[in-house]
Structures are given as C-alpha cells and as structure tokens.
Design an enzyme around this catalytic site. Structure first.
Site, PDB file in Angstrom:
ATOM      1  CB  SER A 108      -1.914  -2.631  -7.732  1.00 30.87           C
ATOM      2  OG  SER A 108      -1.349  -1.557  -7.028  1.00 30.87           O
ATOM      3  CG  ASP A 158       2.230  -5.167  -1.286  1.00 23.74           C
ATOM      4  OD1 ASP A 158       2.590  -3.995  -1.128  1.00 23.74           O
ATOM      5  OD2 ASP A 158       1.251  -5.498  -1.985  1.00 23.74           O
ATOM      6  CG  HIS A 198       2.498  -4.203  -5.060  1.00 30.43           C
ATOM      7  ND1 HIS A 198       1.316  -4.306  -4.364  1.00 30.43           N
ATOM      8  CD2 HIS A 198       2.237  -3.385  -6.125  1.00 30.43           C
ATOM      9  CE1 HIS A 198       0.382  -3.581  -4.966  1.00 30.43           C
ATOM     10  NE2 HIS A 198       0.911  -3.020  -6.037  1.00 30.43           N
TER      11      HIS A 198
END
Length: 312
Positions: free
Chosen positions: A159, A254, A286
């Site tokens: 991320s 995601d 995610h």
C-alpha cells in the site's frame, strides 16, 4: 459529542479539538525472537532526535561470516497508521526472513498528519543511507555488517509502503548509494492513483473520493491526484528507477488494482530497461496477505516473494 473534522473510517478520525484517533494499526509486538521460525528480531534507533527507528530480522543458522540478501521494507497504512512493530508485519516479515534467508530492515517512518508528507519519504531515505553506511564498514550494526550482501539488495512495501519503495528506488537510480546494488522492488497493492479514471475506476467514485481526501490530508501541499508522488505516470524521472526487476501484486477486489497494471504500462513506456511482472489474485481484498498470511493466497504470495528475493 466531539465534532469530527476528518473521518477516514476504518483508519482514523480527527476531531475539531485536534485529537487524533487511530482506529487501526496501533497493535505492538515486542522485538522478541519468533518461536515458530527461530528468526531473531531487534529494534534499533537510527536517529533518536527525529524518532526514526527500524526493526531488524535475522534468520537462524546464519554462519558468522555468511552474506545473505538484504530486504528493506516499508509498512503500509495510508501514510497515517501502522508501524514496523504492528502484529501483521511482525508475522509476515518473520516468515519471509526465515523462508528466503534474508536480513530484513523494516523502517519505522513518521506518520501524517503530525508529520505530513514528504516527511515519510525523507525518513525512509535517511534510514536507507544509514543501512548503506554498513556497505563500506562505517556502520556499527553487526547484523548488517556481518551478514548483509550489499550486492543483493531489495526494497518492498504494501500500500503506502509500496508507494515509498517505488520512490526510494527512483532516488537510488538518480543519486546512487555507494556500495549498494538494488536488484529489485516488491510492491503489494501499491498506493497509486490519478486524476482521470482508468479501466473500471469510474464505477467506484467513492474510492476515488476517499483516496483523494486521504492523499491531500497526508500531503496538504500536494497538487492533487496527478502529483508524481501518487501518479508515477506523471513523473518525468520514472525511467530512472534504480533496479532491474519489479514484482507487483494486486488484489481482485481492491479499488487500487487498476493502478498496479497501469504502473507496469507506464514503466515499460518510460524507457526503463528492466522487467516488471504483475500478479493478480482474484477474490481478495487490499493487502490480503497481511490479514490472512496462512491462507492459501497469502502463502502463495510469500512463496513468490521468497523466490523473487533469491533469484540473483
């Protein structure tokens, strides 16, 4: 009830009186050896004045002079939550250190909004320079001095940490680090976006609104979603990425997944001479590998990462 001025549920809330409530990522695991893998773990201070630190992982059965690859990791959390001592990173990186037989430095950079971007990028670059100081014997950390092979260095992150890994690799390409050869970077569900919707992004305007709000909250001086820091395609320095190999993971459920594929396209068009592979894992959310590391898909990703770290 206190008035909320910024609501980033499920990550955090900011109240009118200035109070910041982090709803996730506050867990702490002490730096003790992992009983399952036998990996040794310790925390070190890099720069106490700015509270910059890192968590180090050393696999068991490493000979006194054995050199093994070095994996520098940057945690995720939207630049606003999580730390190098969070339970999910502790578990994930212990497993990777054991199975790939690599030394890991997991950087604990400062978070927004107390420390807005670009502070996280500056912290990680400082940490990297500290790591690199061991390549020529100047550094004093024995795990790095005795065991890190500075000709086999990798960066990774998930991320926001994937975003950081990408930008730090560009900086390595531009500025070089004496004695360090960056082989590749691993980006899991990287935090990239852009002003104009691509592929299926237009169907999820809620996600765009959330990403844009979070990005401008973490980086209040940013020009927006076409800032090269969040949209690599807009970066004139993209072709300077300082490694030959990139592995990107995206998750089928995601909203960020389209940007993972787009990143591959942008890199290939930029004239960067390396190879980039994108792996899509269907039906996953995610950073799924952090929430369910022992599930089939989490284990498959770890296995792929292990072979990536061992291919040179």
């Amino acid at each position: 009830m206190a008035e909320i001025v910024h609501d980033f549920f499920p990550l955090m809330r900011v109240y009118k009186d200035g109070r910041i409530e982090r709803l996730m990522g506050e867990g702490f695991v002490p730096p003790e050896s992992d009983p399952e893998t036998g990996v040794q773990i310790k925390d070190i201070e890099i720069d106490p004045q700015i509270n910059l630190s890192a968590r180090l992982y050393l696999p068991k059965n490493v000979d006194t002079v054995q050199k093994i690859p070095l994996f520098v990791y940057f945690h995720g959390g939207g630049f606003v939550i999580e730390s190098a001592s969070s339970p999910s990173y502790h578990k994930h990186l212990s497993t990777v250190a054991a199975e790939a037989k690599v030394v890991i430095v997991s950087v604990n950079y400062r978070l927004a909004p107390e420390y807005p971007l670009p502070i996280a990028y500056e912290d990680t670059w400082l940490a990297l320079k500290w790591v690199a100081s061991h390549a020529n014997g100047d550094g004093h950390e024995p795990w790095l001095k005795d065991h890190a092979d500075f000709n086999r260095v990798y960066f990774g992150g998930d991320s926001a940490g994937g975003n950081i890994a990408h930008h730090i690799a560009i900086r390595v390409g531009l500025e070089k680090l004496d004695g360090v050869k960056l082989e590749g970077i691993f980006l899991a569900c990287p935090f990239f976006w852009g002003k104009d919707p691509i592929d299926g992004e237009g169907e999820n305007l809620g996600a765009k609104g959330f990403v844009e709000k979070l990005w401008l909250f973490a980086n209040p001086n940013s020009s927006g979603l076409d800032d090269p820091l969040i949209n690599p395609e807009k970066d004139p320095k993209l072709s300077s990425l300082g490694c030959d190999k990139v592995l990107v993971y995206v998750a089928g459920k995601d909203p960020l997944r389209f940007r993972g594929f787009y990143y591959k396209e942008a890199l290939e068009k930029s004239g960067w001479p390396g190879t980039v592979e994108v792996v899509e894992v269907k039906d996953e959310e995610h950073v799924f590998h952090l929430f369910a590391p022992e599930a089939e898909n989490g284990m498959a990703m770890s296995k792929k990462l292990v072979s990536f770290l061992n291919q040179s």
